[in-house]
Scaffold this motif. Sequence first.
Motif, PDB file in Angstrom:
ATOM      1  N   ALA A   1      -0.506  11.699 -10.174  1.00 55.49           N
ATOM      2  CA  ALA A   1      -1.160  11.431 -10.184  1.00 55.49           C
ATOM      3  C   ALA A   1      -2.959  11.470  -8.798  1.00 55.49           C
ATOM      4  O   ALA A   1      -3.965  11.967  -9.180  1.00 55.49           O
ATOM      5  N   ALA A   2      -2.537  12.211  -7.283  1.00 54.74           N
ATOM      6  CA  ALA A   2      -3.028  12.324  -6.336  1.00 54.74           C
ATOM      7  C   ALA A   2      -1.652  13.047  -5.764  1.00 54.74           C
ATOM      8  O   ALA A   2      -1.468  12.589  -5.352  1.00 54.74           O
ATOM      9  N   LYS A   3      -3.269  13.644  -4.850  1.00 50.75           N
ATOM     10  CA  LYS A   3      -2.516  14.059  -2.923  1.00 50.75           C
ATOM     11  C   LYS A   3      -2.281  13.040  -2.198  1.00 50.75           C
ATOM     12  O   LYS A   3      -3.570  12.649  -1.906  1.00 50.75           O
ATOM     13  N   PHE A   4      -1.266  12.262  -1.992  1.00 46.90           N
ATOM     14  CA  PHE A   4      -1.222  11.203  -0.945  1.00 46.90           C
ATOM     15  C   PHE A   4      -1.462  11.436  -0.097  1.00 46.90           C
ATOM     16  O   PHE A   4      -2.323  10.543   0.712  1.00 46.90           O
ATOM     17  N   TRP A   5      -1.527  12.827   0.800  1.00 43.42           N
ATOM     18  CA  TRP A   5      -2.137  12.975   2.403  1.00 43.42           C
ATOM     19  C   TRP A   5      -3.429  13.487   2.195  1.00 43.42           C
ATOM     20  O   TRP A   5      -4.345  12.997   2.659  1.00 43.42           O
ATOM     21  N   ASP A   6      -3.840  12.872   0.858  1.00 46.52           N
ATOM     22  CA  ASP A   6      -5.264  13.479  -0.018  1.00 46.52           C
ATOM     23  C   ASP A   6      -5.805  11.847   0.571  1.00 46.52           C
ATOM     24  O   ASP A   6      -7.302  11.106   0.641  1.00 46.52           O
ATOM     25  N   VAL A   7      -5.068  10.772   0.486  1.00 49.61           N
ATOM     26  CA  VAL A   7      -5.553   8.627  -0.302  1.00 49.61           C
ATOM     27  C   VAL A   7      -5.222   8.618   1.298  1.00 49.61           C
ATOM     28  O   VAL A   7      -6.350   8.100   1.977  1.00 49.61           O
ATOM     29  N   CYS A   8      -4.268   8.682   2.352  1.00 52.40           N
ATOM     30  CA  CYS A   8      -3.914   8.636   3.889  1.00 52.40           C
ATOM     31  C   CYS A   8      -4.273  10.090   4.482  1.00 52.40           C
ATOM     32  O   CYS A   8      -2.812  10.670   3.959  1.00 52.40           O
ATOM     33  N   SER A   9      -3.583   9.993   5.348  1.00 54.09           N
ATOM     34  CA  SER A   9      -4.139  11.068   6.754  1.00 54.09           C
ATOM     35  C   SER A   9      -2.604  11.429   7.070  1.00 54.09           C
ATOM     36  O   SER A   9      -1.984  10.449   7.068  1.00 54.09           O
TER      37      SER A   9
ATOM     38  N   PHE B   1       0.811  -1.796  -0.055  1.00 58.11           N
ATOM     39  CA  PHE B   1      -0.424  -0.023  -0.183  1.00 58.11           C
ATOM     40  C   PHE B   1       0.959   1.479   0.053  1.00 58.11           C
ATOM     41  O   PHE B   1       0.361   2.227  -0.384  1.00 58.11           O
ATOM     42  N   LEU B   2       2.608   1.317   0.701  1.00 56.20           N
ATOM     43  CA  LEU B   2       2.920   2.132   0.854  1.00 56.20           C
ATOM     44  C   LEU B   2       3.498   2.568  -0.645  1.00 56.20           C
ATOM     45  O   LEU B   2       3.939   3.306  -1.167  1.00 56.20           O
ATOM     46  N   ASP B   3       4.042   1.258  -1.128  1.00 54.97           N
ATOM     47  CA  ASP B   3       4.504   1.339  -2.990  1.00 54.97           C
ATOM     48  C   ASP B   3       3.736   2.266  -3.449  1.00 54.97           C
ATOM     49  O   ASP B   3       4.404   3.091  -4.612  1.00 54.97           O
ATOM     50  N   LEU B   4       2.234   1.486  -3.506  1.00 56.92           N
ATOM     51  CA  LEU B   4       1.373   2.554  -4.022  1.00 56.92           C
ATOM     52  C   LEU B   4       1.021   4.133  -3.961  1.00 56.92           C
ATOM     53  O   LEU B   4       1.578   4.674  -4.671  1.00 56.92           O
ATOM     54  N   LEU B   5       1.175   4.601  -2.695  1.00 54.25           N
ATOM     55  CA  LEU B   5       1.564   6.117  -2.189  1.00 54.25           C
ATOM     56  C   LEU B   5       2.788   6.513  -2.816  1.00 54.25           C
ATOM     57  O   LEU B   5       2.707   7.914  -2.905  1.00 54.25           O
ATOM     58  N   ILE B   6       3.830   6.010  -2.600  1.00 54.87           N
ATOM     59  CA  ILE B   6       4.969   6.709  -3.954  1.00 54.87           C
ATOM     60  C   ILE B   6       4.270   6.963  -4.453  1.00 54.87           C
ATOM     61  O   ILE B   6       5.188   7.603  -5.087  1.00 54.87           O
ATOM     62  N   LYS B   7       4.307   5.794  -5.526  1.00 53.79           N
ATOM     63  CA  LYS B   7       4.029   6.118  -6.905  1.00 53.79           C
ATOM     64  C   LYS B   7       3.274   6.628  -7.225  1.00 53.79           C
ATOM     65  O   LYS B   7       3.293   7.824  -8.487  1.00 53.79           O
ATOM     66  N   VAL B   8       1.748   6.764  -6.046  1.00 47.54           N
ATOM     67  CA  VAL B   8       0.916   8.242  -6.256  1.00 47.54           C
ATOM     68  C   VAL B   8       1.874   9.708  -6.578  1.00 47.54           C
ATOM     69  O   VAL B   8       1.451  10.436  -7.092  1.00 47.54           O
ATOM     70  N   LYS B   9       2.913   9.461  -5.472  1.00 44.14           N
ATOM     71  CA  LYS B   9       3.213  11.339  -5.465  1.00 44.14           C
ATOM     72  C   LYS B   9       4.146  10.638  -6.575  1.00 44.14           C
ATOM     73  O   LYS B   9       4.190  11.751  -6.856  1.00 44.14           O
ATOM     74  N   ALA B  10       5.134  10.092  -7.337  1.00 43.85           N
ATOM     75  CA  ALA B  10       5.984  10.384  -7.925  1.00 43.85           C
ATOM     76  C   ALA B  10       5.342  10.134  -9.910  1.00 43.85           C
ATOM     77  O   ALA B  10       5.864  11.465 -10.270  1.00 43.85           O
TER      78      ALA B  10
END
Length: 1075
Positions: free
Chosen positions: A484-492, A472-481
């Motif tokens: 695609a979205a602001k990662f803190w909007d996905v997970c606070s 899940f964190l790898d996905l957030l890192i990819k989202v940030k890279a």
Amino acid sequence: MSKREVFLKATSKEKVEDFLRFIQLHKDKIEPFDVEEVVQEMPREQREALWSQLDSLLQEILMELPPGRWEEDAMQQESPLLLQKHVMAVVDGVTLVAAVSLKVLQDGDTYAALLDIAHVLVSLPVSEAPLQLHIQTLFETWWKKELLEREKFGRTAFLISLQKSFILKKPVSAAEIQRVWSLHNVLKSLDYTSENNKQIIDLLLQCFHRPTHIRNDDGKRFLVFLFSWNVDFIWLIHGTIKNQLEFYQKTLATHIAEIYFRAWKKASGDFQETIESTCIQDFMQNAILLQRTSPVHGKVRQIVSYFHSRKGCPSVDKMLYNLYKPILWKSLSVPNFEVRANATLLFTEAFPVHDPDLSNENVDMNIQKQLDSAMALLDDPHPTVRSNATLGVCKILAKCWELLPPTIITDFLKKLVMELAADSSSPDVRCSVFKCLNIVLDNPQSHPLLEKLLPTVKYSLHDNSEKVRTSFLDLLIKVKAVRAAKFWDVCSMDHLLARLAIDSLSVSKRIVDLLFKSFFPVNEPEKEWCCRCITLIQMNVMAARKFYQFAHKHTAATNIIKLILAIRRTLNNCIQVDFDMTEINDSNKENSTGGPLVLGQDLSVVSSLLEVVVILWRSVEKALKQNEEAHKYTVAKFGNVMAKYFQDERCTVPLIQLASFMPPAAAPTFSRGVLSRLRRMESGSAPAQFSQLLDCVCGWGQAADVLELVSDWLGEAFPKQGDKAAKSRKVRIQETVEPKPDLALAYLEYLFSHISTREKVLAVGEGPLKELHTLLGNWKSVLYTHLRSSTEDPKRPEVETALKAFVYHGRLGAHLQHHSTAGRDYLVSMERVAAWVAERILPFLTGSDDSEVSERSRKLAAQITEVNFTVFSFCKHTQEVTAAFVFAEAGYTCIPAVLPILKEVANSFAPDDNDQDQESNLVVLGVVANIFQKIIELLARRLRKEPEEGQLLCRSAVPSLTDFLQVAQTWDAALRSGVHSTVFAAIIVEKRHLLQKLTHPEEVVIPQSVDEMPPLSSLLLSVILKSPSITRSFLAEVSSSLESDALDSLSELAAVLHVLAVIKESTFSCLKHSH
């Protein structure tokens, strides 16, 4: 006489020496003579005369030594050998001139004599490289010039080139492979079914075993061509590759896939149909049916995937559609989940599987059916299939996003994100969703939809499976890279920090990677770094500590040091005292970017900032020490204000740790009081209260002072007698601090349990350490006094203290022996202690337990013995010390403690190809094997004398015995055989003894299980049968014993039969359960 005429006259038997001299001149690059030039200048009559004379010379020279005698005479001495060399030189010369002549052959030349020479040469058993090269060149030229009987000579040239391509090494082999490819048309002239060509067929198949042929471009062209030689040969090629597939490297398998594809692409008619049905479809079927654990499954998938990667070409799409049609769709619904899982991967990778010849309407209907199948696979009852379907669907979405209807895309993503990401039955499926969504993110068109859907999976950060959290964190890192979205909007941020504070190393690293730029903006001013640091501390202190532990992996050490100094400036603003003008001026210069940060009286943040400084300093300590100027500057800056930081107890712990990084002169007030604090520490204090102080002292190079304190306390607390005690009391009458032996031993425990402090202590020097070792050794007399005493004496030190001193005597001795450059002083000391335990302590273990005293003594003796063995696990020479116990009268009581030590020793001296001390290691392992033999004998003896006690002893030894035999499997064959020989002998002796007691043959019953064997045999066989590798080694020993005729009595052979029956039944039972 011209050069041409002289050379022509030399080509006769009478002037053969002149001929050989000309040939030598031609080979000598310095000489101007060139045979090709001479032959080219000859008129036609002279050339034909030359060829005729060469033919005669060859015939006559071969009369002297016929080819049939070449190999025979090669084994003889002197004169036949010289004759052979002469003959070979002449043959080589004739071949060279014939090869050169072919190059200058002109239309109308009569080359009958050259044809005769070629007929002779083709039948010669040639092994010498120069002559073989000239024959090869002659026949290769003959083939290329399309002269008479070219097929016969071309075949020979091809065969020589093919054989040489196997023998020669790079880079010469590459040139030979190129030569093979240049002659590939020779194969078209050969009859595939002829018996004469079987040698060539075998060599051609060997090409598929050779990485040099498979990787080389010309080699690849040749292997592709082989698929078009004969239809029946394709089946042989495919069989050869399948047999070899397990041994191909991954990169080689890619080349093999390319060869198959190119062969199919170039083929037509029957050849293409055969490649499709025999090769490609066979790979497809195997990719579906093979188990994932099969060693060839990955390679087969790799080959099939290569064809999938070539999709987009109508011919490839048509071929895949036709070949998959009879096998793929039914495999998606079979009962076996592995088949369904494999088929799912192939189907989704090949998507869309369609016939380009169909109308658009039919193609759309076909693709819709396939999309429905993919959706159904996401609901498969087995998690492996669902995981594979997840991967496949994500690949389809990433590849075909623009082609798929929006409703289908939304349905797929909702299914993945809202259902499968929360699949409670399988963490693998949840993990697969997050891993595979990374693939979808590679397509920028997916970002708007995923931005809306991903917040629904925010609680996956707290999944109970670590691999799900990491994916899940790898996905957030990819989202940030990919933004695609602001990662803190996905997970606070609060959730991320809460997880960072408590989670494992792998999860924490990813969270730091995700948050690093947020809390350590390298491109911002240093003041901003400090602001973010304070913000992080205020949000979550534990998360802040974790964050800065990993910060050095994301930025340069220079930036870490800058942050340390920025935090120092902020801390200085919090101290409510007057600074001197230099410090104030420096601070103003350093903070020129803005006003000072004000923390007021929030001392919890101040202490946390100090903790962060300690964490950061520790992470770059090595780099800081390498830069002397930066180290001095940083130490000076903190040294100026260290004393002013000690204003709150919460700051004490990080300040002590900070002081340990600096020389004592940098914080003189604090450094002078550390030893006093250690001396005044209360007995029974927790390690947390003194650990930092010990780190400081060792960091400052004052470990000797701590050792002196420990030695003083242990010496003073040791009970003395008579005048010595009075004298000691007089000397110490003014000492205000009571000796604290328990605290002294607690200090030693901490010092020796941490590598950094242990290295500092062992570097003190032999004098203080030897004195401490002697003092600790004296305490064994206190142990013995307790052992013999029936009551507790309040004036005597406690038995726990004496026992700890005894432990550290052994541990210190082991460390000193390990660090000793020469001598066995400390090892001798350990051997003496072992002898003392064997002589003075073990008798208490065998005493009666009639009285309370003996029971108490027995327990203490067991503790001393166990402690002693634990200590010996630190020693390189354990086997020498251990032997003293095993061979003692009560040695059987030590068996459960000895076996783990033997295992550790065996592990330490396990054979290693790179080990320079192999011989000495084998000697040590030999001693270990002998001790093991003694242990088995002791078990057998105890079972005979005291069966109940013996069985309890056996049961307690099972785990250690299992571990020992596992380690013994790594030994050399001879040593391993010795261990199994001991086990086998013990089983046979016990079983033979039982059989000899029987009076009638009817009483003999063949055992069906381990439990039906005698006690020791039952124990040993149960341990052996736990491991297939140990069982194989044991059976090898049984076989060896039977072959050596070591078993000569009927009862011994019957015992072997019973052992084999038990092994057979147990193995069969295991197989039955596994199925």
